[in-house]
Design a protein around this motif. Structure first.
Motif, mmCIF file in Angstrom:
data_model
loop_
_atom_site.group_PDB
_atom_site.id
_atom_site.type_symbol
_atom_site.label_atom_id
_atom_site.label_comp_id
_atom_site.label_asym_id
_atom_site.label_seq_id
_atom_site.Cartn_x
_atom_site.Cartn_y
_atom_site.Cartn_z
ATOM 1 N N VAL A 169 0.821 -1.218 0.000
ATOM 2 C CA VAL A 169 0.000 0.000 0.000
ATOM 3 C C VAL A 169 0.853 1.264 0.000
ATOM 4 N N THR A 170 2.164 1.117 0.187
ATOM 5 C CA THR A 170 3.043 2.285 0.159
ATOM 6 C C THR A 170 4.159 2.153 -0.876
ATOM 7 N N GLY A 171 4.429 0.937 -1.348
ATOM 8 C CA GLY A 171 5.608 0.684 -2.171
ATOM 9 C C GLY A 171 5.478 1.159 -3.603
ATOM 10 N N GLY A 172 6.649 1.366 -4.227
ATOM 11 C CA GLY A 172 6.717 1.836 -5.604
ATOM 12 C C GLY A 172 7.117 0.740 -6.575
ATOM 13 N N VAL A 173 7.404 1.147 -7.817
ATOM 14 C CA VAL A 173 7.629 0.206 -8.910
ATOM 15 C C VAL A 173 8.842 0.634 -9.736
ATOM 16 N N HIS A 174 9.280 -0.262 -10.608
ATOM 17 C CA HIS A 174 10.322 0.049 -11.587
ATOM 18 C C HIS A 174 9.775 0.079 -13.005
ATOM 19 N N THR A 175 8.833 -0.806 -13.315
ATOM 20 C CA THR A 175 8.391 -0.998 -14.698
ATOM 21 C C THR A 175 6.867 -0.946 -14.787
ATOM 22 N N PRO A 176 6.311 -0.760 -15.994
ATOM 23 C CA PRO A 176 4.847 -0.638 -16.115
ATOM 24 C C PRO A 176 4.071 -1.804 -15.529
ATOM 25 N N CYS A 183 -1.203 -4.277 -7.760
ATOM 26 C CA CYS A 183 -2.660 -4.214 -7.638
ATOM 27 C C CYS A 183 -3.266 -5.604 -7.490
ATOM 28 N N SER A 184 -2.762 -6.560 -8.258
ATOM 29 C CA SER A 184 -3.257 -7.923 -8.166
ATOM 30 C C SER A 184 -2.986 -8.501 -6.783
ATOM 31 N N GLY A 185 -1.773 -8.267 -6.268
ATOM 32 C CA GLY A 185 -1.442 -8.734 -4.925
ATOM 33 C C GLY A 185 -2.358 -8.126 -3.884
ATOM 34 N N LEU A 186 -2.619 -6.839 -4.011
ATOM 35 C CA LEU A 186 -3.525 -6.170 -3.061
ATOM 36 C C LEU A 186 -4.945 -6.715 -3.169
ATOM 37 N N PHE A 193 -8.509 -10.426 3.684
ATOM 38 C CA PHE A 193 -8.562 -9.512 4.834
ATOM 39 C C PHE A 193 -9.084 -8.163 4.349
ATOM 40 N N PRO A 194 -10.371 -8.037 4.100
ATOM 41 C CA PRO A 194 -10.910 -6.831 3.469
ATOM 42 C C PRO A 194 -10.552 -5.556 4.236
ATOM 43 N N ALA A 195 -10.074 -4.559 3.497
ATOM 44 C CA ALA A 195 -9.742 -3.267 4.090
ATOM 45 C C ALA A 195 -9.729 -2.221 2.991
ATOM 46 N N ALA A 196 -10.251 -1.048 3.287
ATOM 47 C CA ALA A 196 -10.356 0.017 2.293
ATOM 48 C C ALA A 196 -8.989 0.443 1.771
ATOM 49 N N LYS A 197 -7.958 0.365 2.613
ATOM 50 C CA LYS A 197 -6.637 0.847 2.184
ATOM 51 C C LYS A 197 -6.106 0.056 0.993
ATOM 52 N N TYR A 198 -6.448 -1.215 0.915
ATOM 53 C CA TYR A 198 -5.982 -2.023 -0.206
ATOM 54 C C TYR A 198 -6.656 -1.568 -1.506
ATOM 55 N N VAL A 199 -7.960 -1.399 -1.464
ATOM 56 C CA VAL A 199 -8.707 -0.994 -2.663
ATOM 57 C C VAL A 199 -8.346 0.438 -3.058
ATOM 58 N N ASN A 200 -8.134 1.296 -2.087
ATOM 59 C CA ASN A 200 -7.764 2.683 -2.401
ATOM 60 C C ASN A 200 -6.429 2.735 -3.142
ATOM 61 N N ARG A 201 -5.483 1.901 -2.716
ATOM 62 C CA ARG A 201 -4.190 1.895 -3.392
ATOM 63 C C ARG A 201 -4.319 1.345 -4.812
ATOM 64 N N ILE A 202 -5.151 0.326 -4.992
ATOM 65 C CA ILE A 202 -5.421 -0.194 -6.328
ATOM 66 C C ILE A 202 -5.975 0.905 -7.228
#
Length: 600
Positions: A169-176, A183-186, A193-202
């Protein structure tokens, strides 16, 4: 009592025998079951053989794993499937519990404090997300079993996934593709473990927009590796978040792949912007996505791809891994495929955004390519493969045709265009190499200290402020090849002009394993590698009963370097893999080479 390897193996055999009667009815039902259930049984049998080897090699005693390379959870998946599938010979076997607990704990032990893993990249959110996919799927299956013996394994996976979720929910990326892997992992963690923070990050990542061109390619054009990763992520998000619109880019990409397929099931990768641009990779990587969409949308063409994958031996379908755990997590995969359908095998089709053409005539498959990102550079993320033509006749594979001249060390030809002509295609590149005039007076300084800039042709850089200098004495090499097709027979018409007496060559690279015949002269290249000159007439390359015939040959020189300045500056070489044969001459080089497939 001490637990020895022998006692554990005997115990496992006894477990198998005891379970045989209990599952005989299930096995009898398998003969009447759907195609999907039958293929699941095949996957489970293979996976259980892996589990048997685990029991034998470990003696049933959990063993610590050296280092931090924990993989992506294939061991956890195999153990979870073996224990939870009623059809399994290890169904609810207590012998698997210590192994499962140990296998899950290793991931917890390998996590950094922020929830990430060191997996190739260090403290990597996307690499952690790749691991989440398998482990979250396994936990979903274990939960459904509702078995108290699994409590510790479930607890280990819960601890790992919740910590990983904080990283994602906080991490970044290198490639497209990393965005969609995260997002798939989240989505998988949120399903457990349903939580709004996961969907918001997606939604934050999805807010950037999903790029897919009119051909069906994502940004990286990585048909062999990362497009599969991307469509897998969108299928997962569509399923678990109930967002059917996310299947739209999936369909476009899977439809495109139908025309990127070679007869043996390899997918064309020559236009990729990633490392697969020089790899041979099977369409089986897409197995789960084609199967899901074939059943979900009653698509016979997708079903034909699935059947072609299933017809081949081996169960390491997806990146050499057994996908059995996904059949347990998503029941739809066990349903039967729709009837009918066929993979297209007679067409000529242009993918304009990639400047790539695909031609199939039954057992013959060819690709014309002019979509290099040259001269931007040589790097991951750029399409820089100079192969402009490939040809296959069944199992006989001409995996690369390249060309170029000894022209100021410019190296291999990379087309600027792909034009459709009558019955074929035209590729073209013009090289202009200048000499530079004195710097205009108003750009000069007394210290001779000028900007470090590239020459016009990007061959080299120097502190000469090239952009502000006039150019003269310009030398030219104009390279054009017209590729004409007639019912699977190809003619390559070369028209290379400009400066006279430039040594020019055509490089033919065949997949290893076949046999070459013809008027061939073995030579040693400047990097010590062995190759051949086709001196005259035609050569034949044979693999089994499949033959590729090419000619005529000529061998006027032995200057065989296509590397170019980007490689040569670092002592590296650019050469195609496989058995290489050269046709050589001097400019003006106006030759025609015939390529066709025949049967023994």
């Amino acid at each position: 009592m001490d637990l020895t390897r022998r006692t554990v193996v005997k115990s496992a055999i006894a477990t198998f025998a005891a379970s045989a009667g209990a599952h005989s009815a299930a096995r009898q039902e398998t003969s009447k079951s759907t195609e999907g259930q039958q293929f699941f049984a095949r996957l489970l049998k293979s996976s259980n053989q892996t589990v048997a080897r685990m029991l034998e090699q470990t003696g049933g005693v959990p063993q610590a794993r050296a280092g931090r390379g924990v993989g992506r959870g294939s061991t956890v998946a195999a153990l979870a499937a073996a224990y939870c599938a009623p059809e399994s010979s290890y169904f609810q076997s207590a012998a698997l519990i210590p192994l499962l607990e140990n296998a899950t704990k290793m991931f917890v032990d390998a996590q950094n404090k922020d929830g990430t893993l060191d997996a190739g990249n260090l403290a990597s959110p996307p690499d952690t997300a790749f691991v989440v996919e398998g482990l979250a799927t396994a936990l979903a299956v274990l939960r459904r079993a509702n078995d108290r013996q699994l409590a510790q394994g479930e607890q280990n996976l819960t601890k790992f996934l919740l910590a990983a979720g904080e990283a994602l929910v906080t991490g970044g990326v290198h490639t497209p593709n990393h965005r969609w892997v995260i997002c798939s992992g989240l989505a998988r963690i949120n399903s457990l473990f349903p939580a709004a923070k996961y969907v918001n990050r997606i939604d934050d990542w999805l807010g950037e927009g999903i790029y897919i061109d009119s051909d069906g390619q994502f940004e990286e054009r990585s048909a062999g590796i990362y497009s599969r990763v991307t469509v897998n992520a969108f299928v997962t998000m569509s399923r678990l978040l109930d967002r059917p619109a996310l299947l739209d880019p999936v369909r476009k990409n899977l439809d495109m792949n139908l025309y990127y397929l070679h007869p043996d099931g390899d997918v064309e990768t020559i236009g990729s912007r990633r490392q697969d641009q020089t790899m041979a990779i099977s369409i089986s990587n897409y197995y789960l996505q084609y199967r899901y969409l074939a059943i979900h949308e009653n698509n016979p063409a997708y079903a034909a791809v699935v059947r072609s994958i299933e017809s081949k031996p081996g169960e390491g379908l997806v990146e050499d891994s057994n996908p059995v755990i996904y059949f347990l997590e998503e029941p739809l995969l066990k349903k039967s495929l729709p009837e009918g359908g066929a993979i297209p095998d007679s067409y000529s089709r242009i993918f304009s955004n990639s400047r790539l053409a695909r031609i199939r005539r039954g057992n013959v498959s060819a690709t014309v390519y002019g979509g290099s990102d040259w001269p931007l550079g040589v790097a991951s993320g750029l399409a820089n493969n100079p192969t402009f033509f490939t040809f296959r006749n069944g199992g006989a594979v001409l995996q690369s045709v390249r060309m170029g001249g000894e022209f100021f060390g410019e190296g291999a030809f990379r087309s600027d265009t792909l034009e459709a002509g009558k019955n074929g295609y035209i590729l073209h590149q013009r090289l202009d190499v200048p000499y530079y005039q004195p710097l205009p007076r108003h750009f000069r300084n007394a210290h001779g200290d000028y900007p470090l800039t590239p020459a016009k042709d990007f061959r080299f850089w120097s502190k000469l402020d090239f952009p502000h200098r006039l150019m003269g004495n310009i030398q030219t090499l104009d390279q054009r090849v017209s590729i004409i097709e007639d019912s699977g027979r190809f003619e390559l018409h070369f028209d290379i002009s400009g400066h006279d007496r430039v040594p020019f060559l055509v490089e033919l690279a065949f997949r290893t394993g076949g046999e070459l015949t013809g008027t061939l002269q073995e030579v040693t290249t400047r990097d010590g590698d062995k190759a051949f000159l086709l001196k005259e007439g035609n050569l034949r390359y044979r693999a089994g009963n499949d033959i590729i015939e090419i000619g005529p040959g000529q061998a006027e020189h032995q200057m065989l370097n296509l590397s170019g300045p980007s490689y040569a500056a670092h002592g590296a070489t650019l050469r195609a893999a496989g058995k290489r044969v050269y046709i050589t001459g001097f400019t003006p080089f106006q030759n025609t080479i015939m390529i066709r497939g025949i049967q023994a």
